[in-house]
Motif scaffolding. Structure first.
Motif, PDB file in Angstrom:
ATOM      1  N   ASN A 126      -4.462   4.858  -2.043  1.00 35.26           N
ATOM      2  CA  ASN A 126      -5.649   5.421  -1.394  1.00 35.26           C
ATOM      3  C   ASN A 126      -6.222   6.554  -2.235  1.00 35.26           C
ATOM      4  O   ASN A 126      -5.481   7.391  -2.745  1.00 35.26           O
ATOM      5  N   LYS A 154     -11.490  -4.426   3.386  1.00 38.39           N
ATOM      6  CA  LYS A 154     -10.410  -4.251   4.364  1.00 38.39           C
ATOM      7  C   LYS A 154     -11.020  -3.947   5.726  1.00 38.39           C
ATOM      8  O   LYS A 154     -11.676  -2.921   5.894  1.00 38.39           O
ATOM      9  N   ASP A 164     -11.872   0.307   1.910  1.00 41.01           N
ATOM     10  CA  ASP A 164     -10.984   0.570   3.038  1.00 41.01           C
ATOM     11  C   ASP A 164     -11.826   0.874   4.281  1.00 41.01           C
ATOM     12  O   ASP A 164     -12.960   1.332   4.163  1.00 41.01           O
ATOM     13  N   GLU A 166       0.856  -1.183   0.000  1.00 38.50           N
ATOM     14  CA  GLU A 166       0.000   0.000   0.000  1.00 38.50           C
ATOM     15  C   GLU A 166       0.893   1.233   0.000  1.00 38.50           C
ATOM     16  O   GLU A 166       1.820   1.339   0.814  1.00 38.50           O
ATOM     17  N   GLU A 173      -7.915   1.896  -3.085  1.00 41.50           N
ATOM     18  CA  GLU A 173      -8.598   1.712  -1.802  1.00 41.50           C
ATOM     19  C   GLU A 173      -9.553   2.884  -1.607  1.00 41.50           C
ATOM     20  O   GLU A 173      -9.133   4.045  -1.568  1.00 41.50           O
TER      21      GLU A 173
HETATM   22 CA    CA Z   1      -5.794   2.418   3.026  1.00 41.96          CA
END
Ligand code: CA
Ligand code: C2E
Ligand code: CA
Ligand code: CA
Length: 279
Positions: A117, A200, A179, A58, A149
């Motif tokens: 993200n 997640k 997320d 990530e 995400e």
């Molecule tokens: Ca994240």
């Protein structure tokens, strides 16, 4: 909601308790940061819980402020989001992360899924899809190795619009994950219409998994839900073996957290990738 507040900053009392003047100064230094490229990306590995292999990383942004840095994202992303500067920062993070992923591949390392993200302003930006297409073309990264995400709250602000954008991203071949799952408000019925591959579990539910808690029930329920919907499930913020043992026993697919690896500079990740699996 798309056009509301474009090019305007709404000042509100935030966790930093900064007054309007401080915020103006901070917005100015954020603009400088973009111009002078004061940002850096660190990468946190994601592991397959069964094999212990790293399958992805990530990308997490850091701001090396010349006098006050490094500044963690929690201290500037909300303001960057509010003022729209997040669009420029996000574009830069995406390019940097995709280029890094290809650099690892060119160094002979196995292909990884790169997760980035995406915040609401970026998601609403009309140029998001063309930006991503250009980044993939420019770096040579295959779309199926790029995951976005997205938070539940982002999707729920404008459900139909978000799902439409997600479908286009899916068409381009990208992976999508939700997320911080469990902290937003998506109804279970809308979840099935999201073109996603992964849920997640938010770290707030992971923290107390080592002890007998309600969080154990929540984590188990999220894992069962994900699997019923044919989704993979990853737990973030895993710090202890007790948490890991619980997640493994509950059938969680993937893990990420300080127990395995902190967000790190590219050379640290490279060394990790060259080492054998740790499970
Ligand atoms: Ca994240
Ligand atoms: P997130 O996406 O939920 O990322 C997880 C955060 O938890 C990261 O904080 C990560 O460093 C931290 N973390 C990872 N493992 C552990 C652990 O075992 N224990 C604990 N306590 N924490 C752990 P970070 O890097 O400070 O980022 C905070 C948030 O800022 C992220 O939350 C994400 O929402 C946002 N953010 C970071 N980078 C970007 C970016 O490039 N673009 C956008 N839009 N948002 C970003
Ligand atoms: Ca998260
Ligand atoms: Ca978060």
């Amino acid at each position: 909601a798309k056009a509301s507040g474009k090019n305007q900053c709404r000042f509100y009392a935030d966790s930093m308790n900064a007054n309007a003047e401080n915020k103006l100064a901070m917005v100015a230094s954020l603009r400088t940061a973009v111009e002078e490229q004061q940002f850096r990306v660190v990468y946190q590995p994601k592991f397959d819980i069964r094999t212990g292999a790293i399958f992805g990383v990530e990308a997490l942004v850091r701001w090396d402020h010349p006098t006050g840095g490094p500044i963690p994202p929690a201290d500037f992303i909300p303001l960057a989001e509010e003022c729209g500067i997040i669009v420029d920062i996000g574009r830069w993070v995406m390019r940097t992360a995709c280029a890094q992923s290809m650099a690892w591949q060119h160094a002979g390392l196995p292909p990884l899924v790169m997760s980035v993200n995406v915040s609401p302003r970026q998601f609403d930006d009309a140029d998001l899809l063309t930006d991503i297409a250009a980044t993939l073309l420019g770096t040579g990264l295959p779309a199926h190795l790029l995951e976005l995400e997205i938070t539940e709250s982002l999707i729920m602000r404008d459900l139909d619009g978000a799902v439409a954008t997600m479908r286009e991203l899916q068409h381009m071949g990208l992976l999508l994950s939700i997320d911080d799952f469990g902290t937003g408000y998506s109804s279970l019925s809308s979840l099935k219409s999201f073109p996603i591959t992964t849920l997640k579990i938010d770290q707030s539910f992971v923290r107390d998994l080592g002890a007998k808690t309600e969080d154990q029930a929540i984590a188990r329920a999220i894992i069962a839900l994900a699997h019923e919907l044919k989704l993979r499930v990853i737990a973030e913020g895993v710090e202890t073996h007790a948490q890991l043992d619980f997640l493994r026993a509950s059938g969680c697919d993937e893990v990420q957290g300080y127990l395995f690896g902190r967000p790190s500079a590219p050379d640290v990740i490279e060394a990790l990738l060259q080492a054998p699996a740790v499970a």
